[in-house]
Write an enzyme that holds these catalytic residues in place. Structure first.
Site: not given
Ligand code: GLN
Length: 201
Positions: A77, A182, A184
């Site tokens: 991002c 994302h 994560e």
């Protein structure tokens, strides 16, 4: 294997946790000397203008560019924006990856959305059938233009709406990786594994 996570601002701790789940040592990076002896670096999501401003203040711009010439870097991002060579606005960028991005590209109504992506690069041999990847987009950029050495690895219909033409949301150039979303923030660590494999090569 020791992967650094740029920890100036944004969602860095989630990357540390994902790397640890894979049994990989993760080190937070805030100063140039902390790039020494790393096998790769993740630049997290957050706010790319802030990450850039802090990187300038902490003397990290040239050390990061040097690091990226011979090591793996993954930007998620805002991190992908920071890796790019143009974001249509004047802000500090590393310019390491031959991509241009459009920030906050999914419009107000779809500032954040989640969707399933087909990513063949996540299969063991790079082209087999793989389980879709659940991708979380938060005020995400899209990748507008990619240079000749860049491989597109995921596209999505804008705003997750199948009526819209697909745009690029993940790309790879040598040992550089950029994702608009994302990984994560999920428990699916396949992108982290892909990056660890890239860093180990
Ligand atoms: N909109 C942010 C930017 O332009 C990126 C958002 C994110 O990293 N989740 O930098």
């Amino acid at each position: 294997m020791n992967i650094g996570v740029l920890a100036l601002q944004g969602a860095f701790i989630e990357h540390v946790h994902a790397l640890n789940r894979l049994g990989v040592t993760a080190s937070e990076v805030r100063l140039p000397h902390q790039l020494e002896n790393l096998d790769g670096l993740i630049i997290p999501g957050g706010e790319s203008t802030t990450i850039g401003k802090l990187a300038v203040e902490w003397g990290l711009m040239e050390p990061l560019r040097d690091f990226g010439k011979s090591n793996a870097i993954w930007g998620t991002c805002a991190g992908a924006i920071f890796l790019s060579k143009d974001a249509r606005r004047d802000q500090p960028l590393l310019g390491l990856m031959d991509i241009t991005v459009q920030r906050n590209a999914f419009g107000r109504q779809a500032e954040s959305f989640e969707t399933e992506l087909d990513v063949a690069a996540l299969s063991k041999n790079g082209n087999g059938h793989v389980k879709p990847f659940h991708a979380i987009f938060i005020r995400a950029p899209l990748i507008e233009e990619v240079g000749p050495g860049v491989e597109v690895i995921a596209r999505v219909a804008k705003g997750g709406d199948a009526k819209n033409a697909p745009v690029i949301v993940a790309a790879r150039q040598g040992r550089l990786l950029a994702t608009s979303f994302h990984p994560e923030l999920t428990r699916d660590d396949r992108f982290h594994q892909l990056f660890v494999d890239m860093a180990g090569r």
